[in-house]
Design a protein around this motif. Structure first.
Motif, PDB file in Angstrom:
ATOM      1  N   ARG A  52       0.901  -1.331  -0.129  1.00 32.97           N
ATOM      2  CA  ARG A  52       0.039  -0.054  -0.069  1.00 32.97           C
ATOM      3  C   ARG A  52       0.940   1.215  -0.033  1.00 32.97           C
ATOM      4  NH1 ARG A  52      -3.180   0.767   4.202  1.00 32.97           N
ATOM      5  NH2 ARG A  52      -2.274  -0.467   5.649  1.00 32.97           N
ATOM      6  N   GLU A  53       1.914   1.291   0.624  1.00 29.40           N
ATOM      7  CA  GLU A  53       2.946   2.402   0.715  1.00 29.40           C
ATOM      8  C   GLU A  53       3.755   2.474  -0.724  1.00 29.40           C
ATOM      9  OE1 GLU A  53       4.068   5.810   2.135  1.00 29.40           O
ATOM     10  OE2 GLU A  53       2.819   4.387   3.267  1.00 29.40           O
ATOM     11  N   LEU A  54       3.878   1.585  -1.336  1.00 33.02           N
ATOM     12  CA  LEU A  54       4.547   1.717  -2.674  1.00 33.02           C
ATOM     13  C   LEU A  54       3.668   2.212  -3.471  1.00 33.02           C
ATOM     14  CD1 LEU A  54       6.281  -1.997  -3.082  1.00 33.02           C
ATOM     15  CD2 LEU A  54       7.337   0.391  -2.451  1.00 33.02           C
ATOM     16  N   LEU A  55       2.266   2.094  -3.372  1.00 34.07           N
ATOM     17  CA  LEU A  55       1.471   2.722  -4.181  1.00 34.07           C
ATOM     18  C   LEU A  55       1.126   4.246  -3.688  1.00 34.07           C
ATOM     19  CD1 LEU A  55      -1.313   0.136  -4.662  1.00 34.07           C
ATOM     20  CD2 LEU A  55       0.194   1.004  -6.461  1.00 34.07           C
ATOM     21  N   GLY A  56       1.950   4.549  -2.783  1.00 34.29           N
ATOM     22  CA  GLY A  56       1.679   6.015  -2.292  1.00 34.29           C
ATOM     23  C   GLY A  56       0.651   6.169  -1.254  1.00 34.29           C
ATOM     24  N   GLY A  57       0.491   5.261  -0.358  1.00 39.41           N
ATOM     25  CA  GLY A  57      -0.462   5.386   0.726  1.00 39.41           C
ATOM     26  C   GLY A  57      -1.713   5.340   0.641  1.00 39.41           C
ATOM     27  N   LEU A  58      -2.029   4.111   0.384  1.00 36.86           N
ATOM     28  CA  LEU A  58      -3.616   3.509   0.040  1.00 36.86           C
ATOM     29  C   LEU A  58      -4.123   3.038   1.152  1.00 36.86           C
ATOM     30  CD1 LEU A  58      -5.216   3.883  -2.380  1.00 36.86           C
ATOM     31  CD2 LEU A  58      -4.485   1.347  -2.852  1.00 36.86           C
ATOM     32  N   SER A  59      -5.357   3.307   1.609  1.00 35.39           N
ATOM     33  CA  SER A  59      -6.072   2.634   2.640  1.00 35.39           C
ATOM     34  C   SER A  59      -6.092   1.286   2.340  1.00 35.39           C
ATOM     35  CB  SER A  59      -7.476   3.188   2.791  1.00 35.39           C
ATOM     36  OG  SER A  59      -8.126   2.862   1.922  1.00 35.39           O
ATOM     37  N   SER A  60      -6.385   0.260   3.393  1.00 34.85           N
ATOM     38  CA  SER A  60      -6.584  -1.227   3.233  1.00 34.85           C
ATOM     39  C   SER A  60      -7.929  -1.307   2.500  1.00 34.85           C
ATOM     40  CB  SER A  60      -6.631  -1.459   4.792  1.00 34.85           C
ATOM     41  OG  SER A  60      -6.445  -2.995   4.632  1.00 34.85           O
ATOM     42  N   SER A  61      -8.905  -0.668   2.766  1.00 38.72           N
ATOM     43  CA  SER A  61     -10.047  -0.977   2.158  1.00 38.72           C
ATOM     44  C   SER A  61      -9.872  -0.697   0.485  1.00 38.72           C
ATOM     45  CB  SER A  61     -11.105  -0.344   2.823  1.00 38.72           C
ATOM     46  OG  SER A  61     -10.881   1.045   2.576  1.00 38.72           O
ATOM     47  N   SER A  62      -9.254   0.237   0.412  1.00 36.98           N
ATOM     48  CA  SER A  62      -8.986   0.873  -1.191  1.00 36.98           C
ATOM     49  C   SER A  62      -8.218  -0.233  -1.758  1.00 36.98           C
ATOM     50  CB  SER A  62      -8.448   1.952  -1.213  1.00 36.98           C
ATOM     51  OG  SER A  62      -9.486   3.221  -1.082  1.00 36.98           O
ATOM     52  N   TYR A  63      -7.093  -0.772  -1.131  1.00 43.48           N
ATOM     53  CA  TYR A  63      -6.248  -1.649  -1.596  1.00 43.48           C
ATOM     54  C   TYR A  63      -6.879  -2.898  -1.977  1.00 43.48           C
ATOM     55  CZ  TYR A  63      -2.163  -4.981  -1.848  1.00 43.48           C
ATOM     56  OH  TYR A  63      -1.270  -5.722  -2.193  1.00 43.48           O
ATOM     57  N   TYR A  64      -7.735  -3.596  -0.906  1.00 42.43           N
ATOM     58  CA  TYR A  64      -8.594  -4.733  -1.521  1.00 42.43           C
ATOM     59  C   TYR A  64      -9.426  -4.687  -2.457  1.00 42.43           C
ATOM     60  CZ  TYR A  64      -6.159  -7.176   2.190  1.00 42.43           C
ATOM     61  OH  TYR A  64      -5.000  -7.932   3.025  1.00 42.43           O
ATOM     62  N   ASP A  65     -10.217  -3.347  -2.559  1.00 37.93           N
ATOM     63  CA  ASP A  65     -11.031  -2.926  -3.615  1.00 37.93           C
ATOM     64  C   ASP A  65     -10.219  -3.097  -5.045  1.00 37.93           C
ATOM     65  OD1 ASP A  65     -13.581  -2.507  -4.830  1.00 37.93           O
ATOM     66  OD2 ASP A  65     -12.855  -0.206  -4.777  1.00 37.93           O
ATOM     67  N   TRP A  66      -9.228  -2.280  -4.907  1.00 41.44           N
ATOM     68  CA  TRP A  66      -8.359  -2.272  -6.201  1.00 41.44           C
ATOM     69  C   TRP A  66      -7.862  -3.775  -6.840  1.00 41.44           C
ATOM     70  CZ3 TRP A  66      -4.544   2.509  -6.613  1.00 41.44           C
ATOM     71  CH2 TRP A  66      -5.305   3.654  -6.493  1.00 41.44           C
ATOM     72  N   LYS A  67      -7.501  -4.559  -5.736  1.00 39.64           N
ATOM     73  CA  LYS A  67      -7.123  -5.861  -5.980  1.00 39.64           C
ATOM     74  C   LYS A  67      -8.083  -6.595  -6.804  1.00 39.64           C
ATOM     75  CE  LYS A  67      -4.393  -9.478  -3.930  1.00 39.64           C
ATOM     76  NZ  LYS A  67      -3.589  -9.935  -2.733  1.00 39.64           N
ATOM     77  N   LYS A  68      -9.453  -6.595  -6.046  1.00 41.82           N
ATOM     78  CA  LYS A  68     -10.553  -7.300  -6.632  1.00 41.82           C
ATOM     79  C   LYS A  68     -10.972  -6.764  -7.775  1.00 41.82           C
ATOM     80  CE  LYS A  68     -15.363  -8.297  -5.093  1.00 41.82           C
ATOM     81  NZ  LYS A  68     -16.251  -8.189  -4.198  1.00 41.82           N
TER      82      LYS A  68
END
Length: 145
Positions: A52-68
């Motif tokens: 998430r930090e490599l992406l520039g600081g993404l929230s956990s919920s956004s990270y899983y949404d983007w992954k899905k």
């Protein structure tokens, strides 16, 4: 009047860079960029917080949404970050066998750039500019600069 200097002819054809400010280009690249990102963090065994930090600081919920659902339009910063990481991944796989290539970013490194830290720690601490530096380093090692 002096004639302008003419460079010798060559087979070199300059590549026109993609204009990431154009929404159409970001739409075209975003899904494949995210798909590649999630594959490389899995190959590198990067923890979710670090990814998430490599992406520039993404929230956990956004990270899983983007992954899905990677079908979205990314900002220039995030596409650039992913581009550096994919380039690092590619160069490492050219330089080293698959096992070492995938472990390299998590191994302590004595190169002056890293100061004994892992390349991952260096990139997490330095953000986009650190990713650019690592990309230049591995490209130079493979003779790409």
């Amino acid at each position: 009047m002096q004639a302008a200097y003419a460079y010798p002819r060559s087979r070199f054809e300059p590549v026109i860079p993609v204009d990431l400010n154009a929404r159409e280009e970001r739409e075209r690249l975003s899904k494949s960029a995210l798909t590649a990102f999630f594959r490389l963090v899995e190959a590198w065994s990067v923890r979710e917080n670090d990814a998430r930090e490599l992406l520039g600081g993404l929230s956990s919920s956004s990270y899983y949404d983007w992954k899905k659902n990677p079908d979205r339009v990314l900002e220039v910063d995030r596409i650039t970050r992913i581009s550096y990481l994919v380039g690092i991944y590619k160069s490492l796989h050219i330089l080293y066998g698959d096992e070492l290539a995938d472990r390299w970013i998590t191994l302590p490194n004595k190169n002056i750039i890293f100061g004994g830290r892992t390349p991952l720690a260096y990139m997490l601490g330095g953000g986009l500019l650190a990713m650019q530096t690592v990309r230049k380093l591995v490209d130079a090692r493979r003779g790409g600069l």
